[in-house]
Enzyme design. Structure first.
Site, PDB file in Angstrom:
ATOM      1  N   LYS A 127       0.838  -1.145   0.141  1.00 16.89           N
ATOM      2  CA  LYS A 127       0.023  -0.033  -0.218  1.00 16.89           C
ATOM      3  C   LYS A 127       0.807   1.160   0.042  1.00 16.89           C
ATOM      4  O   LYS A 127       2.095   1.143   0.309  1.00 16.89           O
ATOM      5  CB  LYS A 127      -0.886   0.008   1.221  1.00 16.89           C
ATOM      6  CG  LYS A 127      -0.185  -0.017   2.453  1.00 16.89           C
ATOM      7  CD  LYS A 127      -1.130  -0.100   3.392  1.00 16.89           C
ATOM      8  CE  LYS A 127      -0.272  -0.201   5.015  1.00 16.89           C
ATOM      9  NZ  LYS A 127      -0.983  -0.408   6.165  1.00 16.89           N
ATOM     10  N   ARG A 169     -10.684   0.192  15.493  1.00 15.50           N
ATOM     11  CA  ARG A 169     -10.468   0.961  14.045  1.00 15.50           C
ATOM     12  C   ARG A 169     -11.320   0.667  13.273  1.00 15.50           C
ATOM     13  O   ARG A 169     -12.559   1.418  12.851  1.00 15.50           O
ATOM     14  CB  ARG A 169      -9.063   1.272  13.819  1.00 15.50           C
ATOM     15  CG  ARG A 169      -8.633   2.256  12.843  1.00 15.50           C
ATOM     16  CD  ARG A 169      -7.090   2.300  12.689  1.00 15.50           C
ATOM     17  NE  ARG A 169      -6.571   1.106  11.873  1.00 15.50           N
ATOM     18  CZ  ARG A 169      -5.274   0.955  11.534  1.00 15.50           C
ATOM     19  NH1 ARG A 169      -4.693   1.878  11.707  1.00 15.50           N
ATOM     20  NH2 ARG A 169      -5.080  -0.174  10.874  1.00 15.50           N
ATOM     21  N   TYR A 192      17.344  28.989   9.076  1.00  9.42           N
ATOM     22  CA  TYR A 192      16.333  29.735   9.432  1.00  9.42           C
ATOM     23  C   TYR A 192      16.200  29.624  11.394  1.00  9.42           C
ATOM     24  O   TYR A 192      16.562  28.754  11.880  1.00  9.42           O
ATOM     25  CB  TYR A 192      14.961  29.148   9.072  1.00  9.42           C
ATOM     26  CG  TYR A 192      14.946  29.347   7.628  1.00  9.42           C
ATOM     27  CD1 TYR A 192      14.438  30.623   7.199  1.00  9.42           C
ATOM     28  CD2 TYR A 192      14.858  28.317   6.608  1.00  9.42           C
ATOM     29  CE1 TYR A 192      14.406  30.998   5.652  1.00  9.42           C
ATOM     30  CE2 TYR A 192      14.409  28.504   5.388  1.00  9.42           C
ATOM     31  CZ  TYR A 192      14.347  30.035   4.937  1.00  9.42           C
ATOM     32  OH  TYR A 192      14.205  30.058   3.536  1.00  9.42           O
ATOM     33  N   MET A 215      13.507  23.783   3.466  1.00  5.99           N
ATOM     34  CA  MET A 215      12.814  23.001   2.288  1.00  5.99           C
ATOM     35  C   MET A 215      13.515  22.282   1.233  1.00  5.99           C
ATOM     36  O   MET A 215      13.569  21.225   0.922  1.00  5.99           O
ATOM     37  CB  MET A 215      11.950  24.173   1.324  1.00  5.99           C
ATOM     38  CG  MET A 215      11.247  23.597   0.428  1.00  5.99           C
ATOM     39  SD  MET A 215      10.373  24.644  -0.747  1.00  5.99           S
ATOM     40  CE  MET A 215       9.210  25.211   0.177  1.00  5.99           C
TER      41      MET A 215
HETATM   42  C1  LIG Z   1      -0.326  -1.657   6.722  1.00  5.90           C
HETATM   43  C2  LIG Z   1      -0.923  -3.136   7.138  1.00  5.90           C
HETATM   44  C3  LIG Z   1      -0.081  -4.162   7.408  1.00  5.90           C
HETATM   45  C4  LIG Z   1       1.295  -4.256   7.390  1.00  5.90           C
HETATM   46  O1  LIG Z   1       1.836  -3.571   8.771  1.00  5.90           O
HETATM   47  P1  LIG Z   1       3.554  -3.669   8.950  1.00  5.90           P
HETATM   48  O2  LIG Z   1       3.312  -2.870  10.174  1.00  5.90           O
HETATM   49  O3  LIG Z   1       4.196  -2.613   7.943  1.00  5.90           O
HETATM   50  O4  LIG Z   1       3.986  -4.918   8.693  1.00  5.90           O
HETATM   51  C5  LIG Z   1      -0.842  -5.422   7.873  1.00  5.90           C
HETATM   52  N1  LIG Z   1      -2.183  -5.415   7.768  1.00  5.90           N
HETATM   53  C6  LIG Z   1      -2.912  -4.366   7.584  1.00  5.90           C
HETATM   54  C7  LIG Z   1      -4.544  -4.481   7.976  1.00  5.90           C
HETATM   55  C8  LIG Z   1      -2.368  -3.161   7.335  1.00  5.90           C
HETATM   56  O5  LIG Z   1      -3.151  -2.010   7.136  1.00  5.90           O
END
Ligand SMILES: *Cc1c(COP(=O)(O)O)cnc(C)c1O
Length: 354
Positions: free
Chosen positions: A35, A128, A250, A298
């Protein structure tokens, strides 16, 4: 000449890290979680490197479509399922496996023109996504009997697999909630996969470990046998000599206590470097460690070169990756390697390396 900043992405490292995940997974199958543009590593690139995975997990429909267009044949898990009824046509078109985490998504399935493999998300305590209690039983029943459901896998996600609480309470809750249900199980992210063999289930879901970072604050990626997949490098583009009492950058918040030699590098928060990284956050110059001084701006960061008189214009600098774990840089900046990797900016040229 382009700016000298580069992100080198090692497909070999991703493949190696996948093999480490597979070793931990035993006989469980592996979803490679790619993802968020594969945590900044490039979706198609990561999919090619993870060709040995049993499936790929994303959550954006355009990412799923891109994977199919790139010729990916493995199952694709949609981690948040359909967002609206129109998504169901995409699920069918691209043969995607949606997670079902709320009632409306079950109703949407009626619009599917062909049966789908689905994942039912169980809320075992993270609070969640997912169903629990009677809602879970009702959801399970309607999916188990559903004419558009080909197979049904039970899934949950751990809130503290890397932390002090661990997974025991969630694992027990999940087992209780699902004890009368058939179907495969999918539970473990990277942290649970490495730390809790009892949570392997039938399909595991490693993400961060594939990119060579550690899910644990107290165990290094190297100690886990992982190799960094992303190395962010740049060069020194200017040097400065500070007198005692002078500031840099800065706000002039950093004041030299004694004469200091400073290197200015071509990297800043517009490249994805964390703006809040404090003085002392490590970086490598010519392969040797030093620290940043002054505020990250930046397009530039200033480094302490006082102990490196040989480092001049063009000297190579590593911000994270090979030789300096993104985990360590993230910890210094009060964040996680996940955030650093995902934040790599589109303006940074990427080169793929073996
Ligand atoms: C992102 C995600 C993972 C992977 O988690 P990591 O901590 O990066 O291994 C697994 N399951 C779900 C549902 C996720 O959203």
């Amino acid at each position: 000449m382009p700016r000298p900043i580069r992100a080198a992405i090692s497909s070999g490292a991703i493949a190696h890290n996948l093999s480490v995940a597979r070793r931990h997974a035993g006989s469980a199958k592996v979803w490679a979680v790619i993802k968020a543009n594969a945590y900044g590593h490039g979706l198609e690139r990561a999919a090619r490197a993870a060709v040995g995975a049993d499936g790929l997990a994303v959550l954006d429909f355009d990412e799923a479509a891109r994977l199919r267009h790139a010729g990916v044949a493995q199952p694709i898990l949609m981690l948040e399922g359909a967002f609206e009824p129109a998504d169901v046509a995409l699920l069918v078109q691209h043969r995607l496996t949606p997670v079902i985490h709320r009632r409306e998504q079950i109703e949407m399935l009626a619009g599917a023109s062909a049966p789908l493999d689905v994942y039912l998300k169980v809320n075992s305590g993270m609070n969640r996504l997912g169903f629990a209690g009677e809602e879970l039983a009702a959801a399970y029943q309607s999916l188990a009997d559903h004419p558009r459901v080909n197979s049904l896998t039970l899934m949950t996600h751990f809130a503290d697999a890397d932390g002090a609480t661990g997974i025991a309470a969630q694992l027990e809750r999940f087992a209780n909630l699902t004890k009368s249900f058939g179907g495969a199980r999918s539970l473990a992210n990277s942290a649970a996969l490495i730390r809790f063999p009892e949570a392997r289930g039938d399909w595991v879901r490693p993400g961060i470990m594939l990119y060579g970072c550690s899910p644990f604050s107290e165990r290094s990626a190297e100690a886990l046998g992982l190799r960094p997949a992303m190395t962010l490098t740049t060069e020194i583009i200017a040097t400065q000599q500070l007198r005692a009492g002078e500031g840099v950058g800065y706000g002039l918040g950093f004041k030299a206590e004694r004469p200091m030699r400073i290197g200015v590098i071509a990297c800043g928060y517009a490249d994805g470097y964390p703006r809040h990284a404090p003085a002392g956050t490590p970086a490598l110059v010519n392969g040797r460690r030093t620290g940043i001084v002054g505020r990250v701006s930046m397009d530039m960061i200033t480094l302490d070169l006082s102990a490196m008189p040989e480092a001049g214009i063009g000297a190579p600098v590593t911000l994270w990756g090979q030789g300096l774990s993104a985990d360590e840089v993230a910890a210094a900046a009060g964040t996680l390697s996940y955030e650093l990797l995902c934040a790599l900016a589109p303006r940074v040229p990427v080169v793929e390396v073996p």
